[in-house]
Design a protein around this motif. Sequence first.
Motif, PDB file in Angstrom:
ATOM      1  N   GLN A  38      49.806  41.777  65.364  1.00  0.00           N
ATOM      2  CA  GLN A  38      50.951  41.097  66.578  1.00  0.00           C
ATOM      3  C   GLN A  38      50.423  39.613  67.489  1.00  0.00           C
ATOM      4  OE1 GLN A  38      54.005  42.448  67.129  1.00  0.00           O
ATOM      5  NE2 GLN A  38      54.367  40.634  68.248  1.00  0.00           N
ATOM      6  N   ALA A  39      48.858  39.789  67.745  1.00  0.00           N
ATOM      7  CA  ALA A  39      48.669  38.727  68.402  1.00  0.00           C
ATOM      8  C   ALA A  39      48.754  37.207  67.895  1.00  0.00           C
ATOM      9  CB  ALA A  39      47.218  38.657  68.940  1.00  0.00           C
ATOM     10  N   LEU A  40      48.652  37.346  66.392  1.00  0.00           N
ATOM     11  CA  LEU A  40      48.937  35.836  65.615  1.00  0.00           C
ATOM     12  C   LEU A  40      50.522  36.013  65.912  1.00  0.00           C
ATOM     13  CD1 LEU A  40      47.897  34.113  63.483  1.00  0.00           C
ATOM     14  CD2 LEU A  40      47.696  36.368  61.698  1.00  0.00           C
ATOM     15  N   ALA A  41      51.139  36.961  65.135  1.00  0.00           N
ATOM     16  CA  ALA A  41      52.848  36.337  65.599  1.00  0.00           C
ATOM     17  C   ALA A  41      53.276  36.010  66.499  1.00  0.00           C
ATOM     18  CB  ALA A  41      53.475  37.637  64.951  1.00  0.00           C
ATOM     19  N   ASN A  42      52.533  36.110  67.362  1.00  0.00           N
ATOM     20  CA  ASN A  42      53.188  35.883  68.981  1.00  0.00           C
ATOM     21  C   ASN A  42      52.387  34.535  68.841  1.00  0.00           C
ATOM     22  OD1 ASN A  42      54.487  37.601  69.822  1.00  0.00           O
ATOM     23  ND2 ASN A  42      52.287  38.612  70.925  1.00  0.00           N
ATOM     24  N   ALA A  43      51.374  34.156  68.460  1.00  0.00           N
ATOM     25  CA  ALA A  43      50.760  32.758  68.511  1.00  0.00           C
ATOM     26  C   ALA A  43      51.062  31.565  67.960  1.00  0.00           C
ATOM     27  CB  ALA A  43      49.000  32.703  67.932  1.00  0.00           C
ATOM     28  N   ALA A  44      51.420  32.128  66.261  1.00  0.00           N
ATOM     29  CA  ALA A  44      52.253  31.550  65.459  1.00  0.00           C
ATOM     30  C   ALA A  44      53.833  30.883  66.519  1.00  0.00           C
ATOM     31  CB  ALA A  44      52.815  32.184  64.150  1.00  0.00           C
ATOM     32  N   MET A  95      49.534  21.131  56.687  1.00  0.00           N
ATOM     33  CA  MET A  95      50.348  22.447  56.704  1.00  0.00           C
ATOM     34  C   MET A  95      51.569  22.810  57.292  1.00  0.00           C
ATOM     35  SD  MET A  95      47.024  25.235  58.856  1.00  0.00           S
ATOM     36  CE  MET A  95      48.501  26.360  58.396  1.00  0.00           C
ATOM     37  N   THR A  96      52.268  23.651  57.415  1.00  0.00           N
ATOM     38  CA  THR A  96      52.849  24.103  58.917  1.00  0.00           C
ATOM     39  C   THR A  96      53.520  25.780  58.844  1.00  0.00           C
ATOM     40  OG1 THR A  96      55.261  23.436  59.432  1.00  0.00           O
ATOM     41  CG2 THR A  96      54.896  23.769  57.402  1.00  0.00           C
ATOM     42  N   LEU A  97      53.519  26.298  59.589  1.00  0.00           N
ATOM     43  CA  LEU A  97      53.617  27.465  59.733  1.00  0.00           C
ATOM     44  C   LEU A  97      54.548  27.758  59.537  1.00  0.00           C
ATOM     45  CD1 LEU A  97      51.978  28.193  62.692  1.00  0.00           C
ATOM     46  CD2 LEU A  97      51.098  29.087  60.292  1.00  0.00           C
ATOM     47  N   LEU A  98      55.508  29.473  58.265  1.00  0.00           N
ATOM     48  CA  LEU A  98      56.929  29.449  58.161  1.00  0.00           C
ATOM     49  C   LEU A  98      57.451  30.391  59.248  1.00  0.00           C
ATOM     50  CD1 LEU A  98      56.673  28.892  53.834  1.00  0.00           C
ATOM     51  CD2 LEU A  98      57.667  27.354  55.555  1.00  0.00           C
ATOM     52  N   GLY A  99      56.609  31.021  59.921  1.00  0.00           N
ATOM     53  CA  GLY A  99      57.078  32.431  60.112  1.00  0.00           C
ATOM     54  C   GLY A  99      56.985  33.766  59.380  1.00  0.00           C
ATOM     55  N   PRO A 100      58.017  34.582  60.107  1.00  0.00           N
ATOM     56  CA  PRO A 100      57.569  36.032  59.260  1.00  0.00           C
ATOM     57  C   PRO A 100      58.529  36.343  57.721  1.00  0.00           C
ATOM     58  CG  PRO A 100      58.801  36.313  61.538  1.00  0.00           C
ATOM     59  CD  PRO A 100      58.255  35.239  61.488  1.00  0.00           C
ATOM     60  N   CYS A 101      57.884  36.801  57.643  1.00  0.00           N
ATOM     61  CA  CYS A 101      58.652  36.885  55.970  1.00  0.00           C
ATOM     62  C   CYS A 101      60.065  37.707  55.862  1.00  0.00           C
ATOM     63  CB  CYS A 101      58.202  38.178  54.607  1.00  0.00           C
ATOM     64  SG  CYS A 101      58.739  37.819  53.156  1.00  0.00           S
ATOM     65  N   SER A 102      60.626  38.293  57.266  1.00  0.00           N
ATOM     66  CA  SER A 102      61.414  38.678  57.380  1.00  0.00           C
ATOM     67  C   SER A 102      62.948  37.630  57.791  1.00  0.00           C
ATOM     68  CB  SER A 102      62.204  40.108  58.409  1.00  0.00           C
ATOM     69  OG  SER A 102      61.385  39.537  59.618  1.00  0.00           O
ATOM     70  N   THR A 103      62.537  36.580  58.013  1.00  0.00           N
ATOM     71  CA  THR A 103      63.117  35.216  58.532  1.00  0.00           C
ATOM     72  C   THR A 103      63.243  34.318  56.912  1.00  0.00           C
ATOM     73  OG1 THR A 103      61.034  34.475  59.007  1.00  0.00           O
ATOM     74  CG2 THR A 103      62.487  35.750  60.717  1.00  0.00           C
ATOM     75  N   TYR A 134      46.585  24.373  65.805  1.00  0.00           N
ATOM     76  CA  TYR A 134      45.920  24.629  67.209  1.00  0.00           C
ATOM     77  C   TYR A 134      46.587  26.422  67.864  1.00  0.00           C
ATOM     78  CZ  TYR A 134      43.178  20.762  69.127  1.00  0.00           C
ATOM     79  OH  TYR A 134      42.112  19.779  68.958  1.00  0.00           O
ATOM     80  N   ALA A 135      47.797  26.163  66.958  1.00  0.00           N
ATOM     81  CA  ALA A 135      48.371  27.533  67.317  1.00  0.00           C
ATOM     82  C   ALA A 135      47.547  29.146  67.410  1.00  0.00           C
ATOM     83  CB  ALA A 135      49.697  28.157  66.879  1.00  0.00           C
ATOM     84  N   ILE A 136      46.820  29.006  65.776  1.00  0.00           N
ATOM     85  CA  ILE A 136      46.385  29.756  65.602  1.00  0.00           C
ATOM     86  C   ILE A 136      44.708  29.934  65.012  1.00  0.00           C
ATOM     87  CG2 ILE A 136      48.374  30.716  64.447  1.00  0.00           C
ATOM     88  CD1 ILE A 136      47.784  29.808  61.860  1.00  0.00           C
ATOM     89  N   ALA A 137      44.481  28.888  65.766  1.00  0.00           N
ATOM     90  CA  ALA A 137      42.708  29.085  65.514  1.00  0.00           C
ATOM     91  C   ALA A 137      41.974  30.029  65.350  1.00  0.00           C
ATOM     92  CB  ALA A 137      41.832  27.880  66.186  1.00  0.00           C
ATOM     93  N   PRO A 138      42.373  30.851  66.630  1.00  0.00           N
ATOM     94  CA  PRO A 138      41.028  32.272  66.417  1.00  0.00           C
ATOM     95  C   PRO A 138      41.268  32.867  65.227  1.00  0.00           C
ATOM     96  CG  PRO A 138      42.787  31.568  68.685  1.00  0.00           C
ATOM     97  CD  PRO A 138      43.388  30.587  67.610  1.00  0.00           C
ATOM     98  N   PHE A 139      42.793  32.446  64.801  1.00  0.00           N
ATOM     99  CA  PHE A 139      42.059  33.240  63.565  1.00  0.00           C
ATOM    100  C   PHE A 139      42.621  32.769  62.227  1.00  0.00           C
ATOM    101  CE2 PHE A 139      45.132  34.546  67.138  1.00  0.00           C
ATOM    102  CZ  PHE A 139      44.696  36.132  66.888  1.00  0.00           C
ATOM    103  N   MET A 140      41.597  31.283  61.552  1.00  0.00           N
ATOM    104  CA  MET A 140      41.433  30.770  61.063  1.00  0.00           C
ATOM    105  C   MET A 140      40.373  30.501  61.239  1.00  0.00           C
ATOM    106  SD  MET A 140      44.097  26.996  61.810  1.00  0.00           S
ATOM    107  CE  MET A 140      43.725  27.025  59.104  1.00  0.00           C
ATOM    108  N   LYS A 141      39.331  30.439  59.502  1.00  0.00           N
ATOM    109  CA  LYS A 141      38.715  30.156  58.877  1.00  0.00           C
ATOM    110  C   LYS A 141      38.612  28.604  57.799  1.00  0.00           C
ATOM    111  CE  LYS A 141      35.650  34.247  59.606  1.00  0.00           C
ATOM    112  NZ  LYS A 141      35.175  35.651  58.158  1.00  0.00           N
ATOM    113  N   GLY A 142      39.691  28.353  57.859  1.00  0.00           N
ATOM    114  CA  GLY A 142      40.326  27.583  56.732  1.00  0.00           C
ATOM    115  C   GLY A 142      41.760  27.961  56.574  1.00  0.00           C
ATOM    116  N   PRO A 143      42.134  26.820  55.619  1.00  0.00           N
ATOM    117  CA  PRO A 143      43.517  26.559  54.964  1.00  0.00           C
ATOM    118  C   PRO A 143      43.967  27.978  54.339  1.00  0.00           C
ATOM    119  CG  PRO A 143      42.231  24.876  54.514  1.00  0.00           C
ATOM    120  CD  PRO A 143      41.419  25.585  55.280  1.00  0.00           C
TER     121      PRO A 143
END
Length: 270
Positions: free
Chosen positions: A179-185, A132-140, A159-168
Amino acid sequence: MNPIVGFFDVTCSRLCVRRQETRASVLALLFLPLILAGCGGNLPKTFTVSGAVTSGTQPIVNASVQVYATGTAGDGSAATPLLTIPANTDTAGSFELTGVHSCPSSSSELYIVAAGGAPADLGVKNSSAALMTLLGPCSTQADASGIRLNEVTTIASVYAIAPFMKGPTAIGSSASDAQALANAAKFASQVANLRTGSSPGSAGETAPTGKLNALANLLNSCVDSTGGSAGDGSLCGNLYQYAGGASASPLKDTVAAVLAIATAPTVNVG
């Protein structure tokens, strides 16, 4: 605590103090705020995402590729798939996702997952492989090209967003910590270049490149194989067995394995 230097330290301190760090906006001090002005209400109905899926330098052929918007029903909530039918990678591991549906909102965090497929050097499908890879906010994301999914982007993203994950397919937040998720991403791009699939990212020499690449090599041993299950003695089986020592159920894909290591980094270190 410096979240760049300590990113992969074998402690649970970063995850254990997640509420204190994220809600106190420690990560927010490191990154520019999201620029969303003018995007709400003017999102394209569809957009295009293209790139490649590789295991190390080996293309992953016929992997199933899907774009997701993170969930909004709480941490680890179900993400929203943005393709009606997932696309498949070609013989070079490349993909072009056309007609990706518009996001739930301009601030929705997007990520992309490639599941299964066959490493080109083996020619045998590996159902354990997930990258997987993070793409960022939809606005971009008017049109995103040159996206790379490999072991490095997977580890940096998880690793960046592990606290917000349960799986892919279960990455999300509630309204109170969106906002915390956005900052972590955004933190993922500090340690790895998510376009080239290599480390370091924008943090340069302060990124834990050696640790990230060491974990990437562990993950590669499973992705570039024919798969397996916990306890069967295969490379994937060994990864799942030792990484999942603290998991309630057996691990079944490599994203889940990285998440298990990130959330319980002191388990079976040897």
